[in-house]
Design a protein around this motif. Sequence first.
Motif, PDB file in Angstrom:
ATOM      1  N   TRP A  69       0.739  -1.181  -0.083  1.00  0.00           N
ATOM      2  CA  TRP A  69      -0.067   0.076   0.019  1.00  0.00           C
ATOM      3  C   TRP A  69       0.776   1.236  -0.019  1.00  0.00           C
ATOM      4  O   TRP A  69       1.927   1.327   0.658  1.00  0.00           O
ATOM      5  N   THR A  70       0.427   2.365  -0.737  1.00  0.00           N
ATOM      6  CA  THR A  70       1.232   3.556  -0.884  1.00  0.00           C
ATOM      7  C   THR A  70       0.502   4.617  -0.033  1.00  0.00           C
ATOM      8  O   THR A  70      -0.935   4.663  -0.272  1.00  0.00           O
ATOM      9  N   ILE A  71       1.217   5.604   0.398  1.00  0.00           N
ATOM     10  CA  ILE A  71       0.480   6.562   1.153  1.00  0.00           C
ATOM     11  C   ILE A  71      -0.103   7.640  -0.070  1.00  0.00           C
ATOM     12  O   ILE A  71       0.533   7.871  -1.145  1.00  0.00           O
ATOM     13  N   GLU A 106       3.618  -2.322   4.177  1.00  0.00           N
ATOM     14  CA  GLU A 106       3.446  -3.939   3.636  1.00  0.00           C
ATOM     15  C   GLU A 106       2.793  -4.473   4.526  1.00  0.00           C
ATOM     16  O   GLU A 106       3.178  -4.780   5.535  1.00  0.00           O
ATOM     17  N   VAL A 107       1.632  -4.724   4.134  1.00  0.00           N
ATOM     18  CA  VAL A 107       0.616  -5.516   5.072  1.00  0.00           C
ATOM     19  C   VAL A 107       0.882  -7.052   4.861  1.00  0.00           C
ATOM     20  O   VAL A 107       0.857  -7.489   3.751  1.00  0.00           O
ATOM     21  N   ALA A 108       1.324  -7.638   6.009  1.00  0.00           N
ATOM     22  CA  ALA A 108       1.545  -9.093   5.872  1.00  0.00           C
ATOM     23  C   ALA A 108       0.341 -10.039   6.208  1.00  0.00           C
ATOM     24  O   ALA A 108      -0.637  -9.537   6.745  1.00  0.00           O
ATOM     25  N   GLU A 109       0.494 -11.288   5.781  1.00  0.00           N
ATOM     26  CA  GLU A 109      -0.530 -12.240   5.985  1.00  0.00           C
ATOM     27  C   GLU A 109      -0.962 -12.112   7.654  1.00  0.00           C
ATOM     28  O   GLU A 109      -1.950 -12.232   8.167  1.00  0.00           O
ATOM     29  N   ASP A 110       0.410 -12.174   8.205  1.00  0.00           N
ATOM     30  CA  ASP A 110       0.272 -12.055   9.671  1.00  0.00           C
ATOM     31  C   ASP A 110       0.557 -10.576  10.142  1.00  0.00           C
ATOM     32  O   ASP A 110       1.425  -9.966   9.729  1.00  0.00           O
ATOM     33  N   ILE A 169       1.994  14.379  18.016  1.00  0.00           N
ATOM     34  CA  ILE A 169       1.940  14.007  16.496  1.00  0.00           C
ATOM     35  C   ILE A 169       0.717  13.508  16.271  1.00  0.00           C
ATOM     36  O   ILE A 169       0.445  12.319  16.714  1.00  0.00           O
ATOM     37  N   ASN A 170      -0.028  13.802  15.182  1.00  0.00           N
ATOM     38  CA  ASN A 170      -1.333  13.363  14.886  1.00  0.00           C
ATOM     39  C   ASN A 170      -0.995  13.016  13.099  1.00  0.00           C
ATOM     40  O   ASN A 170      -0.917  13.796  12.523  1.00  0.00           O
ATOM     41  N   ILE A 171      -1.553  11.668  12.649  1.00  0.00           N
ATOM     42  CA  ILE A 171      -1.423  11.118  11.563  1.00  0.00           C
ATOM     43  C   ILE A 171      -2.804  10.847  11.112  1.00  0.00           C
ATOM     44  O   ILE A 171      -3.476  10.033  11.612  1.00  0.00           O
ATOM     45  N   ASP A 172      -3.265  11.583   9.919  1.00  0.00           N
ATOM     46  CA  ASP A 172      -4.355  10.814   9.179  1.00  0.00           C
ATOM     47  C   ASP A 172      -4.256  10.316   7.800  1.00  0.00           C
ATOM     48  O   ASP A 172      -3.733  11.524   7.107  1.00  0.00           O
ATOM     49  N   VAL A 173      -3.924   9.166   7.559  1.00  0.00           N
ATOM     50  CA  VAL A 173      -3.644   8.778   6.467  1.00  0.00           C
ATOM     51  C   VAL A 173      -4.457   7.889   5.601  1.00  0.00           C
ATOM     52  O   VAL A 173      -5.247   7.020   6.183  1.00  0.00           O
ATOM     53  N   GLN A 174      -4.336   8.173   4.237  1.00  0.00           N
ATOM     54  CA  GLN A 174      -5.066   7.287   3.384  1.00  0.00           C
ATOM     55  C   GLN A 174      -4.200   6.396   2.515  1.00  0.00           C
ATOM     56  O   GLN A 174      -3.390   6.912   2.004  1.00  0.00           O
ATOM     57  N   LEU A 175      -4.279   5.263   2.543  1.00  0.00           N
ATOM     58  CA  LEU A 175      -3.298   4.294   1.635  1.00  0.00           C
ATOM     59  C   LEU A 175      -4.196   3.729   0.383  1.00  0.00           C
ATOM     60  O   LEU A 175      -5.416   3.610   0.425  1.00  0.00           O
ATOM     61  N   ALA A 176      -3.381   3.489  -0.567  1.00  0.00           N
ATOM     62  CA  ALA A 176      -3.931   3.066  -1.966  1.00  0.00           C
ATOM     63  C   ALA A 176      -3.220   1.655  -2.065  1.00  0.00           C
ATOM     64  O   ALA A 176      -1.792   1.508  -2.193  1.00  0.00           O
ATOM     65  N   LYS A 177      -3.869   0.633  -2.188  1.00  0.00           N
ATOM     66  CA  LYS A 177      -3.447  -0.696  -2.618  1.00  0.00           C
ATOM     67  C   LYS A 177      -3.072  -0.616  -4.000  1.00  0.00           C
ATOM     68  O   LYS A 177      -3.512  -0.013  -4.910  1.00  0.00           O
TER      69      LYS A 177
END
Length: 180
Positions: free
Chosen positions: A15-17, A48-52, A170-178
């Motif tokens: 996933w990318t930001i 990098e979203v892993a299966e685990d 620190i506040n992060i509001d992130v959208q990721l694109a697969k």
Amino acid sequence: MSTTVTTQQIPAGTWTIDASHTEVGFVARHLMVSKVRGTFRDVSGTVEVAEDITQSKVDVVAQIASVETGSADRDGHLKSADFFDAETFPTMHFVSTSFDGETLTGDLTIKDVTKPVTFDVDFGGVGQDPWGNTKAGFEATTTVNRKDWGLTWNAAVEGGGVLVSDKITINIDVQLAKQA
């Protein structure tokens, strides 16, 4: 309150930001009576979203020169050697070291100083945009002591206290694109 993230909720893969839908912000106390907020507008990175899910990895870079607080003078001061020294240290970098589904721990590097930080993570969900792209949203929050990264400039104020708080949220509001 953090929401536990599982791979049943967010598919494994890269996933990318999505920078146009992401905000990396901070809050500092000013004169110890009010808050000043700022953001880094130029942010990039991958997850990098892993299966685990606990094996997932996050790598994010913010360009220091992109800091904005609503005051050109204050922005210039933050970019100067008094604070971030953007000319010498142009980026802030975060690399994860662990994720348990609710908290994300990693190494935050500012001004060539690397310290561990832990973010509370709130998962917003996964959805598709009108063009068929899969997106995911997260919020993450932590509080750090800016002096740990050599951000020590300050000024005493009349009546006691200082101009800028040591503790920074620190506040992060992130959208990721697969990625395909």
